[in-house]
Design a protein around this motif. Structure first.
Motif, PDB file in Angstrom:
ATOM      1  N   ARG A  52       0.990  -1.323  -0.025  1.00  0.00           N
ATOM      2  CA  ARG A  52      -0.423  -0.207   0.082  1.00  0.00           C
ATOM      3  C   ARG A  52       0.560   1.876   0.082  1.00  0.00           C
ATOM      4  N   ASN A  53       0.581   2.308  -0.384  1.00  0.00           N
ATOM      5  CA  ASN A  53       1.283   3.703  -0.966  1.00  0.00           C
ATOM      6  C   ASN A  53       0.055   4.441  -0.272  1.00  0.00           C
ATOM      7  N   PRO A  54      -0.067   5.565  -0.054  1.00  0.00           N
ATOM      8  CA  PRO A  54       0.909   6.005   1.013  1.00  0.00           C
ATOM      9  C   PRO A  54       1.154   5.260   2.422  1.00  0.00           C
ATOM     10  N   VAL A  55       1.962   4.964   3.124  1.00  0.00           N
ATOM     11  CA  VAL A  55       2.324   4.446   4.497  1.00  0.00           C
ATOM     12  C   VAL A  55       1.180   5.233   5.475  1.00  0.00           C
ATOM     13  N   GLN A  56       0.646   4.805   6.066  1.00  0.00           N
ATOM     14  CA  GLN A  56      -0.238   5.079   6.949  1.00  0.00           C
ATOM     15  C   GLN A  56      -0.132   4.855   8.883  1.00  0.00           C
ATOM     16  N   LEU A  57       0.577   6.564   8.912  1.00  0.00           N
ATOM     17  CA  LEU A  57       1.185   6.266  10.615  1.00  0.00           C
ATOM     18  C   LEU A  57       0.259   6.554  11.723  1.00  0.00           C
TER      19      LEU A  57
ATOM     20  N   HIS B 135       4.958  10.754   1.867  1.00  0.00           N
ATOM     21  CA  HIS B 135       3.092  10.753   1.221  1.00  0.00           C
ATOM     22  C   HIS B 135       3.302   9.711   2.398  1.00  0.00           C
ATOM     23  N   VAL B 136       3.804   9.414   3.376  1.00  0.00           N
ATOM     24  CA  VAL B 136       3.383   9.286   4.611  1.00  0.00           C
ATOM     25  C   VAL B 136       2.343   9.869   5.178  1.00  0.00           C
ATOM     26  N   ILE B 137       1.321   9.476   5.700  1.00  0.00           N
ATOM     27  CA  ILE B 137      -0.082  10.209   5.796  1.00  0.00           C
ATOM     28  C   ILE B 137      -0.184   9.616   7.392  1.00  0.00           C
ATOM     29  N   ALA B 138      -0.577  10.888   8.436  1.00  0.00           N
ATOM     30  CA  ALA B 138      -0.395  10.188   9.768  1.00  0.00           C
ATOM     31  C   ALA B 138      -2.139  10.463  10.245  1.00  0.00           C
TER      32      ALA B 138
ATOM     33  N   THR C 269      -7.483   0.527   9.889  1.00  0.00           N
ATOM     34  CA  THR C 269      -6.627   0.639   8.310  1.00  0.00           C
ATOM     35  C   THR C 269      -5.346   1.608   8.540  1.00  0.00           C
ATOM     36  N   CYS C 270      -4.098   1.064   9.262  1.00  0.00           N
ATOM     37  CA  CYS C 270      -3.110   2.065   9.795  1.00  0.00           C
ATOM     38  C   CYS C 270      -1.883   0.607   9.642  1.00  0.00           C
ATOM     39  N   ASP C 271      -0.439   1.302   9.096  1.00  0.00           N
ATOM     40  CA  ASP C 271       0.781  -0.120   8.801  1.00  0.00           C
ATOM     41  C   ASP C 271       1.906   0.065   9.968  1.00  0.00           C
ATOM     42  N   ILE C 272       1.685   1.623  10.797  1.00  0.00           N
ATOM     43  CA  ILE C 272       1.809   1.587  11.211  1.00  0.00           C
ATOM     44  C   ILE C 272       2.120   1.893  12.507  1.00  0.00           C
ATOM     45  N   GLY C 273       2.190   2.362  13.866  1.00  0.00           N
ATOM     46  CA  GLY C 273       1.583   2.515  15.366  1.00  0.00           C
ATOM     47  C   GLY C 273       2.809   2.940  16.572  1.00  0.00           C
ATOM     48  N   ILE C 274       2.839   4.450  16.737  1.00  0.00           N
ATOM     49  CA  ILE C 274       3.961   4.489  17.331  1.00  0.00           C
ATOM     50  C   ILE C 274       3.759   5.109  18.921  1.00  0.00           C
ATOM     51  N   LEU C 275       4.525   3.689  20.456  1.00  0.00           N
ATOM     52  CA  LEU C 275       4.035   3.306  21.929  1.00  0.00           C
ATOM     53  C   LEU C 275       5.207   4.207  22.139  1.00  0.00           C
ATOM     54  N   PRO C 276       5.092   5.462  22.545  1.00  0.00           N
ATOM     55  CA  PRO C 276       6.004   6.089  22.844  1.00  0.00           C
ATOM     56  C   PRO C 276       5.783   6.649  24.799  1.00  0.00           C
ATOM     57  N   LEU C 277       6.779   5.995  25.491  1.00  0.00           N
ATOM     58  CA  LEU C 277       6.577   5.772  27.121  1.00  0.00           C
ATOM     59  C   LEU C 277       7.511   6.043  27.908  1.00  0.00           C
ATOM     60  N   VAL C 278       8.206   7.175  28.614  1.00  0.00           N
ATOM     61  CA  VAL C 278       8.803   7.543  29.466  1.00  0.00           C
ATOM     62  C   VAL C 278       9.062   6.930  30.627  1.00  0.00           C
TER      63      VAL C 278
ATOM     64  N   LEU D  72      11.582   3.901  12.097  1.00  0.00           N
ATOM     65  CA  LEU D  72      10.523   5.054  11.741  1.00  0.00           C
ATOM     66  C   LEU D  72      11.146   4.927  10.178  1.00  0.00           C
ATOM     67  N   ASP D  73      12.078   5.188  10.132  1.00  0.00           N
ATOM     68  CA  ASP D  73      12.646   5.321   8.189  1.00  0.00           C
ATOM     69  C   ASP D  73      12.584   3.769   7.799  1.00  0.00           C
ATOM     70  N   GLU D  74      13.036   3.120   8.402  1.00  0.00           N
ATOM     71  CA  GLU D  74      12.926   1.570   8.250  1.00  0.00           C
ATOM     72  C   GLU D  74      12.028   1.307   7.770  1.00  0.00           C
ATOM     73  N   LEU D  75      10.737   1.070   8.340  1.00  0.00           N
ATOM     74  CA  LEU D  75       9.324   0.971   8.754  1.00  0.00           C
ATOM     75  C   LEU D  75       8.690   1.457   7.231  1.00  0.00           C
ATOM     76  N   ILE D  76       8.830   2.596   6.939  1.00  0.00           N
ATOM     77  CA  ILE D  76       8.713   2.709   6.245  1.00  0.00           C
ATOM     78  C   ILE D  76       9.047   2.303   4.885  1.00  0.00           C
ATOM     79  N   VAL D  77       9.886   2.551   5.166  1.00  0.00           N
ATOM     80  CA  VAL D  77      10.525   2.119   3.086  1.00  0.00           C
ATOM     81  C   VAL D  77      10.414   0.989   3.017  1.00  0.00           C
ATOM     82  N   ASN D  78      10.484  -0.506   4.009  1.00  0.00           N
ATOM     83  CA  ASN D  78      10.146  -1.992   3.966  1.00  0.00           C
ATOM     84  C   ASN D  78       8.916  -2.595   4.712  1.00  0.00           C
ATOM     85  N   ALA D  79       7.975  -2.271   3.511  1.00  0.00           N
ATOM     86  CA  ALA D  79       7.184  -2.878   3.607  1.00  0.00           C
ATOM     87  C   ALA D  79       7.586  -4.780   3.564  1.00  0.00           C
TER      88      ALA D  79
END
Length: 239
Positions: free
Chosen positions: A71-76, A103-106, A140-149, A202-209
């Motif tokens: 899929r293109n664009p990748v969705q975050l 092209h990434v949609i957040a 509908t998304c491809d990548i999800g971020i989970l930040p916790l300090v 994140l860069d790797e996840l975007i370019v590497n389907a």
């Protein structure tokens, strides 16, 4: 006298809310027992009531497995409550990657400050919404971020959001706080250890389907085998 059993359910550091201390933690003291979602939190709650049991969060059901295309664009995806202190250290790195991959949609749920801080026009905002709408957007998304300090409050949180990501076929990029105990790094998700590491992964996840699909597939299988409510409800009932 009427043979009721009072079970308190609590899923966060009780000191986070001053009203708990103001009423001398009455919720915990006046209940027969407490159920919670992590062993760390169970240990903490035993200072108020000796009858505490941890049951890890589970998915009530497993969504149908995603059918992947290139899929293109990748969705975050990012959707959370009260995470400003957790995502702010990552925002410069995140924006650097979004400027590189325009092209990434957040897709953002609830956190308007996070949405406004994103340095891209390719973004969509959804206010706080019913859980079913949250799931539909996540699916509908491809990548999800989970930040916790690393704070006491965050260390007592559960891994539920990773389970949700896995169930909906979303490749997770997560902090080591909480998620390193669940995610098999490089197998069921990716763990970052610094903002620069976050940007690189994140860069790797975007370019590497294929990497996204492998992580998502393995995470889905792991949840199916280990973290469904149907596999664990009897232990809760017996307790």
């Amino acid at each position: 006298q009427r043979d009721f059993l009072i079970v308190a359910e609590h899923d966060d550091d009780p000191y986070y809310w001053p009203e708990n201390a103001d009423n001398k933690f009455l919720l915990f003291i006046s209940s027969h027992c407490i159920q919670t979602s992590t062993e760390r939190l169970a240990t903490h709650l035993k200072q108020f009531n000796p009858n505490v049991k941890a049951f890890a969060n589970q998915l009530a059901y497993l969504p149908p497995k995603r059918q992947y295309t290139d899929r293109n664009p990748v969705q975050l995806f990012f959707g959370a409550l009260n995470r400003q202190n957790d995502w702010q250290p990552l925002m410069p790195a995140l924006n650097r990657i979004l400027r590189k991959h325009r092209h990434v949609i957040a897709k953002v749920i609830h956190d308007r400050e996070f949405f406004d801080a994103l340095a891209t026009d390719q973004k969509q905002f959804q206010p706080f919404c019913p859980y079913e709408e949250y799931q539909a957007t996540l699916h509908t998304c491809d990548i999800g971020i989970l930040p916790l300090v690393d704070t006491q409050f965050n260390r007592m949180k559960s891994d539920l959001k990773f389970l949700e990501y896995a169930g909906h076929g979303v490749a997770a990029l997560a902090s080591p706080v909480v998620y390193a105990d669940t995610i098999l790094a490089g197998e069921t998700g990716l763990i970052y250890n610094s903002p620069d590491d976050f940007a690189e992964k994140l860069d790797e996840l975007i370019v590497n389907a294929s990497l996204r699909q492998q992580l998502a597939d393995r995470a889905y299988e792991w949840v199916a085998e280990n973290r469904l409510l149907s596999q664990h409800y009897q232990a809760r009932r017996e307790w």
